[in-house]
Design an enzyme around this catalytic site. Structure first.
Site, PDB file in Angstrom:
ATOM      1  N   MET A 307       0.921  -1.087  -0.108  1.00  0.00           N
ATOM      2  CA  MET A 307       0.079   0.048   0.032  1.00  0.00           C
ATOM      3  C   MET A 307       0.893   1.385  -0.067  1.00  0.00           C
ATOM      4  O   MET A 307       1.791   1.351   0.664  1.00  0.00           O
ATOM      5  CB  MET A 307      -0.989  -0.066   1.329  1.00  0.00           C
ATOM      6  CG  MET A 307      -1.811   1.163   1.293  1.00  0.00           C
ATOM      7  SD  MET A 307      -3.002   1.160   0.070  1.00  0.00           S
ATOM      8  CE  MET A 307      -3.348   3.049  -0.073  1.00  0.00           C
ATOM      9  N   GLU A 308       0.680   2.095  -0.866  1.00  0.00           N
ATOM     10  CA  GLU A 308       1.451   3.400  -1.138  1.00  0.00           C
ATOM     11  C   GLU A 308       1.137   4.461  -0.090  1.00  0.00           C
ATOM     12  O   GLU A 308       1.133   5.721  -0.728  1.00  0.00           O
ATOM     13  CB  GLU A 308       1.003   3.835  -2.516  1.00  0.00           C
ATOM     14  CG  GLU A 308      -0.337   4.391  -2.653  1.00  0.00           C
ATOM     15  CD  GLU A 308      -1.475   3.569  -3.237  1.00  0.00           C
ATOM     16  OE1 GLU A 308      -2.388   3.894  -3.603  1.00  0.00           O
ATOM     17  OE2 GLU A 308      -1.202   2.154  -2.943  1.00  0.00           O
ATOM     18  N   GLU A 333       5.046   1.017  -5.652  1.00  0.00           N
ATOM     19  CA  GLU A 333       4.633   1.991  -4.863  1.00  0.00           C
ATOM     20  C   GLU A 333       5.355   3.203  -4.536  1.00  0.00           C
ATOM     21  O   GLU A 333       4.903   4.388  -4.524  1.00  0.00           O
ATOM     22  CB  GLU A 333       5.004   1.310  -3.458  1.00  0.00           C
ATOM     23  CG  GLU A 333       4.139  -0.046  -3.184  1.00  0.00           C
ATOM     24  CD  GLU A 333       2.794  -0.085  -3.773  1.00  0.00           C
ATOM     25  OE1 GLU A 333       2.097   0.959  -3.477  1.00  0.00           O
ATOM     26  OE2 GLU A 333       2.357  -1.106  -4.220  1.00  0.00           O
ATOM     27  N   HIS A 336       3.657   5.532  -7.108  1.00  0.00           N
ATOM     28  CA  HIS A 336       2.571   6.032  -6.698  1.00  0.00           C
ATOM     29  C   HIS A 336       2.868   7.497  -6.055  1.00  0.00           C
ATOM     30  O   HIS A 336       1.866   8.081  -5.955  1.00  0.00           O
ATOM     31  CB  HIS A 336       1.874   5.103  -5.797  1.00  0.00           C
ATOM     32  CG  HIS A 336       0.881   4.238  -6.166  1.00  0.00           C
ATOM     33  ND1 HIS A 336      -0.331   4.714  -6.935  1.00  0.00           N
ATOM     34  CD2 HIS A 336       0.841   2.981  -6.283  1.00  0.00           C
ATOM     35  CE1 HIS A 336      -1.128   3.764  -7.428  1.00  0.00           C
ATOM     36  NE2 HIS A 336      -0.350   2.621  -6.851  1.00  0.00           N
TER      37      HIS A 336
END
Length: 693
Positions: A307-308, A333, A336
């Site tokens: 998760m970024e 990531e 992102h």
């Protein structure tokens, strides 16, 4: 991110006014003039959220967070009489107060506000706060304080010590994507709203707290952590993790955080690579604006791959087994940081604006860092998975649209599928091909980031800016090119309208296809097969080979016996990404001699991305009794949310008497799963759709 759901999507529609646009003369507009927020009950369009502060106390004994939130707001519309925030039934509101600055030097006024909580969807509620007239003066700031306690909401994952990597101390983390953070704190839970935030977090002795923030401080005497995010972010990117965490610096602006037992491994896997990747990305897309880029490795219970969260990527520790998958996931990531965090999709209906662009950026970075052949190999592997998913869903499934239009009440996390990533990537690649020069397209992306930094956009913003940046393309009406119309890319079902040229990877993908062809004949020749040395292949070559073998199932028992004799022992020594694919072949073809390997794998691996696909395959065939046996042996080491998901897979159509199950079977299999654990779908294996955020 998780299993693919039914192709019904979304929820309440709050209208956002967007100026209309005509493309070329006689052509269709690039986007609808009126877009909707897909999942928010809030009246975010009535206020400007300037900043919010969280003051939290973490109680590991009762698994609750208690504290308050202060929102600094400015009304932007006249006649507003209430503030409506997204919340969740698991979040207990105790009181709501308001501070209004006094006029002409008078003291500030403090008011207790009335509020009501109303149902919205199965993943959230609305908190409707009545505002007195003294508060709602246009463009005059006021503050609202909400005191609350969290319980068992979908954003907050409490892990007992037994579920952590070190198995010595408990840990808690949050996961806000897409609409879960409304169970962490009341908010405008929409990517259309961005603000700065700060936080004060109080914890027991020995606990380290990290947040997705640009600044932090710690008072050892008071056991208080202070955080500040000085750049505006949407609610879903506010993240927290607390536990027995240590760090090691791996670059001038990066450090790795992990439990002590895996820290050395994490550092050795990443080395000095992160700074190299950041430098490549900055050369392509402009400065990295977030300051720090740290990584925290979480236990296998983390529900997705990565998760970024800004300044602090969350990533599952299970991925440390595979160097190549780790490399790709971290670079994704990093990408992102520009696409998704700095510039964000304004609605969940256009998630491809974050994921498709980030996937394109990831592959530009890997091309610069590792060469075009490596990038083409990884892309072939992912596009294979996309087409596999397409065969399962059918060409007319609306989930395959880039601009998905939702039905009421369904969690927008349903959009997290390979179309968001790979069809979005193909569209961005097509735009780069229109330029005729990839470096010119790099310049466009730098300019796009510069123009829209810290804002939220729709597809029309991107495409209008693209045509303005390349006026010669606008003049030639590329948006209406027959068969490749921008409107068709966005709103057409089915696979990508075109795919990039991946022939540069043929030296790596060619041997894979040749070996697959040899196994595809009625009687494979062992002598020919022995000339292919899988031990010298990369992970992506091996998983591509196994995925294509899986596509050929069912295979005869004779072929399975030969496959096992050739590869089983070799694959035992490879990483989990390789092993799970071989074990899926074993299960789907009911090859009982290798079933002990399935048992050993499920005893060792307790993460969603490795357990769910195997249980789905076991229950989809003739091995459900074996699956139930292994589940009872391992369930004590599974997170309760994953346990419920597996119970649904195992028992939703089973005639087994649940009353005879061990005591750890804490809820009936028919009970609904948590919002972060969507129902399992036995027809689509997770390996076909699982993606990092």
């Amino acid at each position: 991110m998780a299993e693919l759901q039914r192709p019904t999507l979304c929820c309440c529609r709050k209208v956002l006014t967007v100026p209309g646009n005509k493309s070329c003369e006689g052509g269709r507009s690039l986007a609808h003039c009126r877009l909707v927020d897909v999942a928010s009950a809030s009246n975010f369009h009535s206020f400007k959220l300037r900043h919010f502060h969280l003051d939290l106390h973490l109680n590991f004994a009762v698994k609750r967070i208690t504290g308050w939130q202060v929102l600094e707001l400015t009304p932007v519309q006249p006649g507003v009489q209430s503030l409506i925030l997204d919340t969740h039934p698991s979040l207990l509101i105790h009181s709501v107060d308001c501070k209004v600055p006094g006029a002409s030097g008078a003291p500030d006024v403090f008011l207790s506000l009335t509020y009501r909580i109303e149902p919205f969807t199965d993943y959230g509620s609305s908190l409707n706060i009545s505002l007195p007239a003294a508060v709602i003066r246009p463009h005059r700031a006021f503050r609202v304080t909400i005191r609350y306690t969290t319980t068992d909401g979908p954003a907050i994952w409490w892990l007992d010590a037994e579920l952590t990597c070190g198995q010595t101390r408990p840990l808690v983390f949050t996961q806000g994507h897409s609409v879960c953070n409304r169970s962490f704190f009341p908010c405008f839970d929409t990517p259309a709203v961005k603000s700065t935030y700060s936080a004060t977090v109080r914890v027991p002795e020995g606990v380290t707290v990290l947040m997705s923030a640009s600044r932090s401080a710690y008072s050892k005497q008071d056991r208080v952590f202070q955080f500040s995010m000085e750049y505006p972010v949407p609610a879903y990117l506010v993240a927290l993790v607390a536990g027995d965490l240590q760090h090691a610096d791996i670059g001038p602006r990066s450090r790795v955080w992990a439990e002590p037992c895996i820290l050395t491994c994490a550092v050795s896997k990443l080395g000095g690579s992160v700074e190299r990747w950041l430098n490549v990305a900055e050369g392509l897309f402009g400065p990295y604006v977030w300051g720090r880029y740290d990584i925290v490795f979480l236990p296998p219970s983390f529900p997705i791959v990565a998760m970024e969260n800004p300044c602090l990527t969350f990533i599952i520790s299970s991925i440390l087994e595979s160097q190549e998958f780790l490399l790709i996931d971290v670079i994704h990531e990093i990408a992102h940081g520009w696409f998704g965090n700095a510039v964000t999709n304004a609605t969940w209906e256009e998630m491809w604006l974050s994921e498709g662009l980030a996937t394109y950026a990831q592959r530009r970075i890997t091309t610069e860092a590792y060469g075009e052949a490596f990038t083409c190999l990884e892309t072939v592997f992912r596009l294979d998975a996309l087409h596999r998913q397409m065969r399962l869903l059918g060409d007319n499934n609306p989930v395959s649209k880039l601009q998905a239009k939702f039905e009421p009440g369904v969690n927008p996390s349903s959009l997290m599928n390979l179309f968001t990533y790979e069809k979005g990537f193909c569209f961005v690649s097509y735009l780069s091909q229109l330029c005729g020069d990839i470096k010119r397209f790099d310049s466009f992306l730098r300019a796009y980031i510069e123009k829209f930094r810290f804002s939220s956009v729709i597809a029309k913003d991107l495409l209008d800016f693209f045509l303005g940046f390349f006026p010669e393309l606008k003049e030639s009406c590329v948006a209406q090119r027959e068969g490749l119309e921008f409107e068709r890319w966005l709103n057409g079902c089915g696979p990508p309208l075109c795919e990039p040229d991946l022939s540069a990877g043929r030296a790596l993908t060619g041997p894979v296809q040749h070996l697959c062809d040899h196994w595809g004949v009625d009687a494979p020749d062992p002598q020919v097969i022995s000339t292919f040395d899988l031990s010298s292949w990369s992970t992506f070559q091996t998983v591509l080979f196994l995925d294509r073998l899986l596509d050929r199932s069912p295979l005869s028992q004779e072929v399975m016996s030969l496959l096992s004799s050739c590869y089983s022992a070799l694959l035992d020594g490879m990483n989990a990404e390789v092993q799970i694919r071989w074990l899926q072949i074993v299960v789907r073809n009911s090859f009982y001699p290798d079933l002990p390997r399935v048992r050993s794998f499920l005893h060792k691996h307790t993460s969603r991305m490795y357990t769910v696909p195997l249980y789905e395959d076991l229950c989809g065939g003739v091995m459900k009794c074996f699956a139930v046996e292994v589940f009872y042996q391992t369930q004590a080491r599974l997170h309760p949310n994953l346990r419920r998901t597996l119970q649904q897979i195992l028992f939703q159509s089973s005639a087994l008497n649940i009353s005879t199950a061990p005591s750890l079977l804490t809820s009936p299999p028919s009970a609904p799963s948590s919002p972060t654990d969507p129902p399992a779908n036995g027809t689509i294996a997770l390996r076909d759709v699982n993606v990092s955020a």
